[in-house]
Design a protein around this motif. Structure first.
Motif, PDB file in Angstrom:
ATOM      1  N   HIS A  11       0.843  -1.202   0.000  1.00 30.92           N
ATOM      2  CA  HIS A  11       0.000   0.000   0.000  1.00 30.92           C
ATOM      3  C   HIS A  11       0.876   1.250   0.000  1.00 30.92           C
ATOM      4  O   HIS A  11       1.821   1.360   0.782  1.00 30.92           O
ATOM      5  CB  HIS A  11      -0.921   0.014   1.219  1.00 30.92           C
ATOM      6  N   ARG A  12       0.533   2.182  -0.865  1.00 26.94           N
ATOM      7  CA  ARG A  12       1.316   3.406  -1.026  1.00 26.94           C
ATOM      8  C   ARG A  12       1.525   4.143   0.301  1.00 26.94           C
ATOM      9  O   ARG A  12       2.637   4.579   0.610  1.00 26.94           O
ATOM     10  CB  ARG A  12       0.628   4.309  -2.052  1.00 26.94           C
ATOM     11  N   VAL A  13       0.485   4.262   1.084  1.00 27.25           N
ATOM     12  CA  VAL A  13       0.565   4.977   2.361  1.00 27.25           C
ATOM     13  C   VAL A  13       1.579   4.295   3.279  1.00 27.25           C
ATOM     14  O   VAL A  13       2.366   4.950   3.959  1.00 27.25           O
ATOM     15  CB  VAL A  13      -0.829   5.050   3.039  1.00 27.25           C
ATOM     16  N   ASN A  14       1.565   2.984   3.281  1.00 27.82           N
ATOM     17  CA  ASN A  14       2.482   2.224   4.123  1.00 27.82           C
ATOM     18  C   ASN A  14       3.919   2.391   3.655  1.00 27.82           C
ATOM     19  O   ASN A  14       4.832   2.610   4.459  1.00 27.82           O
ATOM     20  CB  ASN A  14       2.054   0.748   4.120  1.00 27.82           C
ATOM     21  N   ARG A  15       4.138   2.302   2.353  1.00 24.22           N
ATOM     22  CA  ARG A  15       5.496   2.496   1.816  1.00 24.22           C
ATOM     23  C   ARG A  15       6.007   3.893   2.146  1.00 24.22           C
ATOM     24  O   ARG A  15       7.170   4.075   2.515  1.00 24.22           O
ATOM     25  CB  ARG A  15       5.529   2.263   0.304  1.00 24.22           C
ATOM     26  N   GLN A  16       5.116   4.884   2.034  1.00 19.16           N
ATOM     27  CA  GLN A  16       5.516   6.262   2.326  1.00 19.16           C
ATOM     28  C   GLN A  16       5.856   6.429   3.802  1.00 19.16           C
ATOM     29  O   GLN A  16       6.799   7.135   4.152  1.00 19.16           O
ATOM     30  CB  GLN A  16       4.421   7.249   1.913  1.00 19.16           C
ATOM     31  N   LYS A  17       5.121   5.749   4.670  1.00 16.06           N
ATOM     32  CA  LYS A  17       5.386   5.823   6.114  1.00 16.06           C
ATOM     33  C   LYS A  17       6.813   5.363   6.406  1.00 16.06           C
ATOM     34  O   LYS A  17       7.546   6.008   7.159  1.00 16.06           O
ATOM     35  CB  LYS A  17       4.374   4.957   6.872  1.00 16.06           C
ATOM     36  N   PHE A  18       7.217   4.260   5.804  1.00 15.99           N
ATOM     37  CA  PHE A  18       8.570   3.746   6.037  1.00 15.99           C
ATOM     38  C   PHE A  18       9.611   4.614   5.343  1.00 15.99           C
ATOM     39  O   PHE A  18      10.723   4.777   5.858  1.00 15.99           O
ATOM     40  CB  PHE A  18       8.662   2.276   5.629  1.00 15.99           C
ATOM     41  N   ALA A  19       9.275   5.169   4.194  1.00 14.34           N
ATOM     42  CA  ALA A  19      10.192   6.101   3.529  1.00 14.34           C
ATOM     43  C   ALA A  19      10.401   7.334   4.405  1.00 14.34           C
ATOM     44  O   ALA A  19      11.524   7.835   4.525  1.00 14.34           O
ATOM     45  CB  ALA A  19       9.649   6.499   2.159  1.00 14.34           C
ATOM     46  N   ASN A  20       9.328   7.795   5.036  1.00 12.96           N
ATOM     47  CA  ASN A  20       9.430   8.960   5.931  1.00 12.96           C
ATOM     48  C   ASN A  20      10.379   8.684   7.086  1.00 12.96           C
ATOM     49  O   ASN A  20      11.110   9.578   7.527  1.00 12.96           O
ATOM     50  CB  ASN A  20       8.054   9.373   6.454  1.00 12.96           C
ATOM     51  N   GLU A  21      10.374   7.450   7.574  1.00 11.48           N
ATOM     52  CA  GLU A  21      11.291   7.072   8.657  1.00 11.48           C
ATOM     53  C   GLU A  21      12.739   7.284   8.204  1.00 11.48           C
ATOM     54  O   GLU A  21      13.564   7.806   8.949  1.00 11.48           O
ATOM     55  CB  GLU A  21      11.051   5.606   9.047  1.00 11.48           C
ATOM     56  N   VAL A  22      13.041   6.895   6.962  1.00 14.27           N
ATOM     57  CA  VAL A  22      14.391   7.081   6.421  1.00 14.27           C
ATOM     58  C   VAL A  22      14.653   8.564   6.167  1.00 14.27           C
ATOM     59  O   VAL A  22      15.730   9.074   6.485  1.00 14.27           O
ATOM     60  CB  VAL A  22      14.595   6.256   5.128  1.00 14.27           C
ATOM     61  N   LEU A  23      13.656   9.264   5.612  1.00 12.04           N
ATOM     62  CA  LEU A  23      13.819  10.697   5.331  1.00 12.04           C
ATOM     63  C   LEU A  23      14.081  11.495   6.612  1.00 12.04           C
ATOM     64  O   LEU A  23      14.784  12.500   6.583  1.00 12.04           O
ATOM     65  CB  LEU A  23      12.580  11.244   4.604  1.00 12.04           C
ATOM     66  N   GLU A  24      13.542  11.019   7.709  1.00 13.04           N
ATOM     67  CA  GLU A  24      13.752  11.688   9.004  1.00 13.04           C
ATOM     68  C   GLU A  24      15.058  11.268   9.666  1.00 13.04           C
ATOM     69  O   GLU A  24      15.500  11.900  10.627  1.00 13.04           O
ATOM     70  CB  GLU A  24      12.569  11.400   9.935  1.00 13.04           C
ATOM     71  N   ASN A  25      15.673  10.197   9.172  1.00 17.12           N
ATOM     72  CA  ASN A  25      16.919   9.706   9.742  1.00 17.12           C
ATOM     73  C   ASN A  25      17.833   9.224   8.611  1.00 17.12           C
ATOM     74  O   ASN A  25      17.861   8.032   8.286  1.00 17.12           O
ATOM     75  CB  ASN A  25      16.641   8.575  10.739  1.00 17.12           C
ATOM     76  N   GLN A  26      18.571  10.149   8.033  1.00 14.61           N
ATOM     77  CA  GLN A  26      19.419   9.849   6.872  1.00 14.61           C
ATOM     78  C   GLN A  26      20.440   8.755   7.170  1.00 14.61           C
ATOM     79  O   GLN A  26      20.896   8.066   6.252  1.00 14.61           O
ATOM     80  CB  GLN A  26      20.126  11.129   6.404  1.00 14.61           C
ATOM     81  N   ALA A  27      20.764   8.544   8.429  1.00 16.68           N
ATOM     82  CA  ALA A  27      21.724   7.494   8.798  1.00 16.68           C
ATOM     83  C   ALA A  27      21.221   6.105   8.391  1.00 16.68           C
ATOM     84  O   ALA A  27      22.021   5.172   8.236  1.00 16.68           O
ATOM     85  CB  ALA A  27      21.996   7.536  10.298  1.00 16.68           C
ATOM     86  N   LEU A  28      19.916   5.956   8.183  1.00 13.62           N
ATOM     87  CA  LEU A  28      19.353   4.672   7.754  1.00 13.62           C
ATOM     88  C   LEU A  28      19.554   4.412   6.259  1.00 13.62           C
ATOM     89  O   LEU A  28      19.423   3.280   5.800  1.00 13.62           O
ATOM     90  CB  LEU A  28      17.846   4.625   8.063  1.00 13.62           C
ATOM     91  N   PHE A  29      19.855   5.466   5.516  1.00 13.10           N
ATOM     92  CA  PHE A  29      19.897   5.345   4.054  1.00 13.10           C
ATOM     93  C   PHE A  29      20.927   4.323   3.547  1.00 13.10           C
ATOM     94  O   PHE A  29      20.587   3.498   2.694  1.00 13.10           O
ATOM     95  CB  PHE A  29      20.106   6.720   3.406  1.00 13.10           C
ATOM     96  N   PRO A  30      22.172   4.333   4.040  1.00 13.88           N
ATOM     97  CA  PRO A  30      23.132   3.330   3.547  1.00 13.88           C
ATOM     98  C   PRO A  30      22.646   1.894   3.787  1.00 13.88           C
ATOM     99  O   PRO A  30      22.816   1.029   2.911  1.00 13.88           O
ATOM    100  CB  PRO A  30      24.409   3.619   4.354  1.00 13.88           C
ATOM    101  N   GLU A  31      22.042   1.661   4.931  1.00 13.86           N
ATOM    102  CA  GLU A  31      21.502   0.332   5.215  1.00 13.86           C
ATOM    103  C   GLU A  31      20.376  -0.014   4.244  1.00 13.86           C
ATOM    104  O   GLU A  31      20.290  -1.141   3.751  1.00 13.86           O
ATOM    105  CB  GLU A  31      20.998   0.257   6.657  1.00 13.86           C
ATOM    106  N   LEU A  32      19.523   0.956   3.956  1.00 16.87           N
ATOM    107  CA  LEU A  32      18.424   0.747   3.015  1.00 16.87           C
ATOM    108  C   LEU A  32      18.966   0.329   1.643  1.00 16.87           C
ATOM    109  O   LEU A  32      18.490  -0.645   1.060  1.00 16.87           O
ATOM    110  CB  LEU A  32      17.579   2.020   2.893  1.00 16.87           C
ATOM    111  N   VAL A  33      19.948   1.056   1.148  1.00 15.52           N
ATOM    112  CA  VAL A  33      20.522   0.744  -0.171  1.00 15.52           C
ATOM    113  C   VAL A  33      21.124  -0.658  -0.153  1.00 15.52           C
ATOM    114  O   VAL A  33      20.905  -1.445  -1.080  1.00 15.52           O
ATOM    115  CB  VAL A  33      21.570   1.806  -0.588  1.00 15.52           C
ATOM    116  N   ARG A  34      21.842  -0.972   0.898  1.00 14.13           N
ATOM    117  CA  ARG A  34      22.464  -2.298   1.008  1.00 14.13           C
ATOM    118  C   ARG A  34      21.395  -3.397   1.034  1.00 14.13           C
ATOM    119  O   ARG A  34      21.527  -4.421   0.368  1.00 14.13           O
ATOM    120  CB  ARG A  34      23.335  -2.341   2.272  1.00 14.13           C
ATOM    121  N   LEU A  35      20.317  -3.174   1.778  1.00  6.57           N
ATOM    122  CA  LEU A  35      19.246  -4.170   1.895  1.00  6.57           C
ATOM    123  C   LEU A  35      18.554  -4.436   0.558  1.00  6.57           C
ATOM    124  O   LEU A  35      18.076  -5.540   0.319  1.00  6.57           O
ATOM    125  CB  LEU A  35      18.208  -3.719   2.922  1.00  6.57           C
ATOM    126  N   CYS A  36      18.507  -3.453  -0.301  1.00  7.96           N
ATOM    127  CA  CYS A  36      17.875  -3.625  -1.619  1.00  7.96           C
ATOM    128  C   CYS A  36      18.505  -4.772  -2.397  1.00  7.96           C
ATOM    129  O   CYS A  36      17.829  -5.428  -3.193  1.00  7.96           O
ATOM    130  CB  CYS A  36      17.998  -2.350  -2.443  1.00  7.96           C
TER     131      CYS A  36
END
Length: 182
Positions: free
Chosen positions: A16-41
């Motif tokens: 669901h778009r709303v759900n995906r955006q909620k988790f994206a917002n978590e990353v947008l609010e904490n840029q330190a999560l971004f490298p982990e996100l890219v690696r997890l992909c």
């Protein structure tokens, strides 16, 4: 291997778009999560790697510049994606990167990175991927074709040949691209 809190949270991501955006917002609010996100992909053995790709797409809509430090990794790994649910958002991120590189000048892709995007985009276009991935690939390749002479004839040939065998959605994007080519 240590499973982080962020990895555990991916279990709760839905399409669901709303759900995906909620988790994206978590990353947008904490840029330190971004490298982990890219690696997890690209941890394709992880059952949630496609969900990480969904979130990456949403983050890139707003903070594409965060990809700058991860371009080599991203571009070298996209060819390894096999899950359709991961390929579609990766194809969209490729489109965003190429558009930014040529139209906005915000992201600078190396020749090698561009070649990796071209190769993956053609693979997604000719292989048995879903329409959305093919559509993003067509648009990306069209833009790249403005800078690489050989791409437009190849793109035109593939799209024209495949046109009769595809859905209305594919045909709509194919017509749009073919019209621009003429």
């Amino acid at each position: 291997m240590i499973v982080t809190e962020f990895q555990k949270n991916l279990d709760y991501v839905t399409a669901h778009r709303v759900n995906r955006q909620k988790f994206a917002n978590e990353v947008l609010e904490n840029q330190a999560l971004f490298p982990e996100l890219v690696r997890l992909c690209f941890q394709t053995s992880n059952k949630n790697s496609h969900k990480a790709c969904w979130i990456l797409e949403f983050v890139c809509y707003q903070k594409l510049e965060w990809m700058k430090d991860h371009l080599d990794f991203f571009c070298s790994q996209i060819k390894n994606l096999k899950d359709e649910s991961a390929i579609r958002p990766a194809a969209k991120v490729c489109q965003l990167l190429v558009h930014s590189h040529y139209k906005k000048g915000e992201i600078k892709l190396s020749e090698n990175q561009l070649e990796q995007i071209i190769e993956s985009s053609f693979d997604w276009l000719i292989n048995d991927t879903k329409v959305a991935s093919k559509a993003y690939s067509m648009r990306t390749l069209y833009l790249l074709g403005q800078h690489y002479d050989w791409i437009i004839p190849e793109l035109k040939m593939i799209v024209t040949k495949d046109f009769p065998n595809h859905s209305a959605a594919y045909k709509a994007v194919a017509k749009e691209v073919l019209k621009k080519i003429k």
